[in-house]
Design an enzyme around this catalytic site. Structure first.
Site, PDB file in Angstrom:
ATOM      1  N   LYS A  64       0.825  -1.209   0.000  1.00 43.48           N
ATOM      2  CA  LYS A  64       0.000   0.000   0.000  1.00 43.48           C
ATOM      3  C   LYS A  64       0.860   1.260   0.000  1.00 43.48           C
ATOM      4  CE  LYS A  64      -3.825  -2.255   2.431  1.00 43.48           C
ATOM      5  NZ  LYS A  64      -4.684  -2.253   3.646  1.00 43.48           N
ATOM      6  N   GLY A 127     -14.025 -18.470  -4.204  1.00 43.00           N
ATOM      7  CA  GLY A 127     -14.184 -19.910  -4.393  1.00 43.00           C
ATOM      8  C   GLY A 127     -13.069 -20.657  -3.705  1.00 43.00           C
ATOM      9  N   HIS A 128     -13.235 -21.959  -3.599  1.00 42.33           N
ATOM     10  CA  HIS A 128     -12.192 -22.824  -3.056  1.00 42.33           C
ATOM     11  C   HIS A 128     -12.121 -24.089  -3.895  1.00 42.33           C
ATOM     12  CE1 HIS A 128     -10.528 -20.788   0.382  1.00 42.33           C
ATOM     13  NE2 HIS A 128     -11.732 -20.488   0.844  1.00 42.33           N
ATOM     14  N   ILE A 130     -13.000 -27.095  -3.685  1.00 46.29           N
ATOM     15  CA  ILE A 130     -14.214 -27.897  -3.884  1.00 46.29           C
ATOM     16  C   ILE A 130     -15.134 -27.285  -4.933  1.00 46.29           C
ATOM     17  CG2 ILE A 130     -15.470 -26.752  -1.988  1.00 46.29           C
ATOM     18  CD1 ILE A 130     -16.689 -29.486  -1.343  1.00 46.29           C
ATOM     19  N   ASP A 158      -6.469 -27.525  -6.004  1.00 46.90           N
ATOM     20  CA  ASP A 158      -5.478 -26.484  -5.737  1.00 46.90           C
ATOM     21  C   ASP A 158      -4.101 -26.805  -6.288  1.00 46.90           C
ATOM     22  OD1 ASP A 158      -7.293 -24.882  -4.470  1.00 46.90           O
ATOM     23  OD2 ASP A 158      -6.590 -25.281  -2.442  1.00 46.90           O
TER      24      ASP A 158
END
Length: 373
Positions: A64, A127-128, A130, A158
């Protein structure tokens, strides 16, 4: 130092698939510089046990802060590869998107790791693993007949559909950049990679040799000779005796009479016979019986288990007091090693930035743009 010795990678720290991909690049010999926010990000445990962060130095930069972004740009000028796992558009808003970086270093390979990809209706959605498996069709086929889809650990989406595809893409783009002098963006999406992993079964589905119904096919527990069976001590044995000669050895070792395996109507009966047989001995007894045979039978072991074959190959190693998987694959001329444990955010800020040619480190630290712990 590994086959990627001399390759320099900037990693804008994320979670899960992108760090695993950078771990692999580091283990292949690349000099990977992990840029992490001061204090670190999300973690599943203490920093020293975040094994996906092993193999590289850690620099803490506050992205930042405009001075920190300037540092990233200067690092990009020296890098061959940049990897980021932000939501689409975040890197651009920070000023280190693909166009920004290409203007600095035209030969840069820019690796992007997301779940849904850089475009499409779901690109900005959370999302993940699964979820990506669900949409790709991969989750639908995991499970037994008559039951719901079974949730695998996040290895399949993943790390197989995500991290490994990112690494393949980065290496291919790096090869091209070394020949042409032009870098490019690698858009690695877990949903794409997970779908791609189903390629063989998509062909079988089109040809009629694979059915959409779970648990009815030869490789999804539909076939009795490709399944897991409980032993007398509550453990399990995995059976993968598909080929006739391997199946014949399985039955010979078991010493039983069985119905014709080519008669699909008798598969339930065959499954029952095998299940009853395996329940008669312990896992250790079955392991000893099948040791070294071609029956394609193996014990189902827990994570980080000890086994003579794993021990002989050094598949798992004890490093820094933690049992972990050794680097893979193996190389005959440029072997890989575990040379650095997982680092805390900012552990190597001074030394790593200096090695990469950044000279105004004291000023960055004083301004809070960088942190050294």
């Amino acid at each position: 130092m590994g086959p990627l010795e001399g390759v320099k990678v900037v990693e804008l720290a994320g979670i899960g698939p992108a760090p695993f991909a950078c771990m692999l690049l580091a283990e292949l010999g690349a000099d990977v510089l992990r840029i992490e926010r001061p204090g670190g990000g999300l973690a599943m445990g203490p920093p020293e046990l975040e094994l996906v962060n092993r193999g590289r130095r850690n620099v803490a930069l506050d992205l930042k802060n405009p001075a920190a972004i300037d540092v990233v740009r200067r690092l990009v000028a020296e890098a061959d590869v940049l990897v980021e796992g932000f939501r689409p558009g975040v890197a651009e808003r920070l000023g280190v998107g693909p166009d920004d970086c290409a203007a600095i270093n035209p030969r840069l390979v820019y690796g992007r790791m997301t779940g849904w990809g850089q475009d499409g209706p779901l690109a900005q959605s959370a999302g993940h693993d699964i979820d990506y498996l669900a949409l790709s069709g991969a989750l639908h086929m995991i499970g037994r007949a008559g039951g719901p889809p079974q949730v695998p650990a996040n290895i399949l989406g993943d790390f197989a559909g995500g991290s490994l595809y990112l690494v393949v893409g980065v290496l291919a783009a790096l090869h091209n950049a070394q020949r042409t002098g032009e870098g490019q963006v690698v858009d690695a999406a877990i949903v794409d990679g997970s779908a791609h992993l189903t390629t063989m079964l998509l062909g079988a589905l089109a040809g009629g040799s694979w059915k959409q119904e779970r648990g009815t096919n030869i490789l999804d527990t539909g076939a009795p000779f490709y399944d897991v069976y409980e032993t007398s001590d509550g453990q399990h044995m995995a059976v993968g005796a598909i080929e006739p000669q391997f199946y014949a050895e399985l039955i010979s070792k078991l010493g039983i009479e069985v119905p014709d395996r080519y008669d699909l109507a008798k598969w339930p009966e065959l499954h029952k016979v095998l299940a009853e047989t395996f329940r008669q001995r312990t896992q250790a007894e079955w392991t000893e019986l099948f040791d070294g045979s071609d029956a394609c039978v193996a014990p189902v072991l827990p994570l980080a288990a000890s086994h003579p074959h794993l021990n002989a190959r050094g598949t798992f190693v004890d490093k820094d007091g933690v049992r972990q998987a050794a680097p893979a694959p193996r190389f005959s001329r440029t072997p890989t090693t575990l040379d650095r444990p997982p680092a805390r955010a900012g552990e190597h800020t001074r030394e790593a930035l200096a090695d990469w040619g950044i000279t105004d480190i004291d000023g960055l630290l004083q301004a809070g743009a960088a942190v050294q712990i």
